[in-house]
Each structure stands twice: as C-alpha cells, then as structure tokens.
Design a protein around this motif. Structure first.
Motif, PDB file in Angstrom:
ATOM      1  N   ASP A   8     113.731 -22.795  33.758  1.00 20.93           N
ATOM      2  CA  ASP A   8     115.008 -23.154  34.375  1.00 20.93           C
ATOM      3  C   ASP A   8     115.886 -21.938  34.615  1.00 20.93           C
ATOM      4  OD1 ASP A   8     114.300 -25.790  34.498  1.00 20.93           O
ATOM      5  OD2 ASP A   8     115.463 -26.400  32.749  1.00 20.93           O
ATOM      6  N   MET A   9     115.639 -20.859  33.874  1.00 22.21           N
ATOM      7  CA  MET A   9     116.399 -19.624  34.065  1.00 22.21           C
ATOM      8  C   MET A   9     115.671 -18.679  35.022  1.00 22.21           C
ATOM      9  SD  MET A   9     117.954 -18.979  30.215  1.00 22.21           S
ATOM     10  CE  MET A   9     116.524 -18.123  29.667  1.00 22.21           C
ATOM     11  N   ASN A  10     114.668 -19.218  35.734  1.00 27.26           N
ATOM     12  CA  ASN A  10     113.895 -18.464  36.715  1.00 27.26           C
ATOM     13  C   ASN A  10     113.223 -17.231  36.116  1.00 27.26           C
ATOM     14  OD1 ASN A  10     114.431 -20.196  38.917  1.00 27.26           O
ATOM     15  ND2 ASN A  10     116.431 -19.241  39.150  1.00 27.26           N
ATOM     16  N   GLN A  11     112.727 -17.391  34.896  1.00 28.44           N
ATOM     17  CA  GLN A  11     112.014 -16.294  34.253  1.00 28.44           C
ATOM     18  C   GLN A  11     110.585 -16.720  33.979  1.00 28.44           C
ATOM     19  OE1 GLN A  11     113.958 -14.759  30.797  1.00 28.44           O
ATOM     20  NE2 GLN A  11     115.920 -14.574  31.799  1.00 28.44           N
ATOM     21  N   ASN A  12     109.641 -15.868  34.313  1.00 24.26           N
ATOM     22  CA  ASN A  12     108.240 -16.121  34.024  1.00 24.26           C
ATOM     23  C   ASN A  12     107.968 -15.565  32.631  1.00 24.26           C
ATOM     24  OD1 ASN A  12     105.583 -16.796  34.186  1.00 24.26           O
ATOM     25  ND2 ASN A  12     105.032 -15.094  35.536  1.00 24.26           N
ATOM     26  N   TYR A  13     107.906 -16.430  31.650  1.00 22.41           N
ATOM     27  CA  TYR A  13     107.818 -16.007  30.262  1.00 22.41           C
ATOM     28  C   TYR A  13     106.736 -16.809  29.556  1.00 22.41           C
ATOM     29  CZ  TYR A  13     109.278 -14.916  25.508  1.00 22.41           C
ATOM     30  OH  TYR A  13     109.311 -14.499  24.215  1.00 22.41           O
ATOM     31  N   THR A  14     105.909 -16.124  28.794  1.00 17.29           N
ATOM     32  CA  THR A  14     104.887 -16.784  27.996  1.00 17.29           C
ATOM     33  C   THR A  14     105.391 -16.873  26.559  1.00 17.29           C
ATOM     34  OG1 THR A  14     103.148 -15.883  29.402  1.00 17.29           O
ATOM     35  CG2 THR A  14     102.493 -16.702  27.231  1.00 17.29           C
ATOM     36  N   VAL A  15     105.453 -18.087  26.048  1.00 16.38           N
ATOM     37  CA  VAL A  15     105.958 -18.329  24.698  1.00 16.38           C
ATOM     38  C   VAL A  15     104.886 -17.932  23.683  1.00 16.38           C
ATOM     39  CG1 VAL A  15     106.788 -20.088  23.111  1.00 16.38           C
ATOM     40  CG2 VAL A  15     107.402 -20.210  25.522  1.00 16.38           C
ATOM     41  N   SER A  16     105.283 -17.132  22.706  1.00 15.63           N
ATOM     42  CA  SER A  16     104.346 -16.701  21.666  1.00 15.63           C
ATOM     43  C   SER A  16     104.511 -17.560  20.410  1.00 15.63           C
ATOM     44  CB  SER A  16     104.594 -15.232  21.307  1.00 15.63           C
ATOM     45  OG  SER A  16     105.818 -15.108  20.604  1.00 15.63           O
ATOM     46  N   LYS A  17     103.559 -17.461  19.508  1.00 14.78           N
ATOM     47  CA  LYS A  17     103.655 -18.157  18.225  1.00 14.78           C
ATOM     48  C   LYS A  17     104.879 -17.674  17.450  1.00 14.78           C
ATOM     49  CE  LYS A  17      98.788 -19.185  17.659  1.00 14.78           C
ATOM     50  NZ  LYS A  17      97.590 -19.058  16.831  1.00 14.78           N
ATOM     51  N   ASP A  18     105.180 -16.380  17.556  1.00 15.39           N
ATOM     52  CA  ASP A  18     106.369 -15.838  16.892  1.00 15.39           C
ATOM     53  C   ASP A  18     107.656 -16.451  17.449  1.00 15.39           C
ATOM     54  OD1 ASP A  18     104.946 -14.244  15.135  1.00 15.39           O
ATOM     55  OD2 ASP A  18     105.065 -12.465  16.419  1.00 15.39           O
TER      56      ASP A  18
END
Length: 71
Positions: free
Chosen positions: A39-49
């Motif tokens: 929704d914030m127009n960011q391509n981000y991969t969520v990590s376990k951390d």
C-alpha cells in the motif's frame, strides 16, 4: 468517528485472520506486513526477523498470538 476507525480495524484484522481463529499468528503476519508495504508502493520482501520484530512489538502478553485488542 472513533466507531468508524474501530470498524476499519476489525475489518483489517478479519482480513488477515485467514483461519478465523480470532487472533493473528506468525504465519499470518507476513501477508499483513507485505500488504502494508504494498500500500506504500514499496516492493519489500518480509523476512522472518521482520515477523519476529513485529510480534515482539505488538504481542503484549507474549502468548505468540496477536489479538484484536493488541492489533
């Protein structure tokens, strides 16, 4: 106004509570975080951390579950 915000929070919580358990678990948190960044127009991969960090911040009673009240 406060009621409207609470309704929005409830809808969001229910959307991410995929198994309808009444709480969010570490398995459901990545989707929620991914959608937030999307929704914030960011391509981000969520990590376990990232998930563990979110759980530490939000899971006030430390039971490994995020309730609606904690959310």
């Amino acid at each position: 106004m406060a009621r409207r915000r609470l309704d929005v929070v409830r809808r969001l919580f229910k959307m991410f509570d995929k198994d309808n358990s009444g709480f969010l678990t570490e398995q459901e948190i990545p989707l929620m975080l991914q959608e937030t960044y999307k929704d914030m127009n960011q391509n981000y991969t969520v990590s376990k951390d990232d998930v563990k960090s979110y759980m530490r911040m939000v899971d006030k009673d430390g039971d490994g579950k995020i309730t609606l009240e904690e959310f």
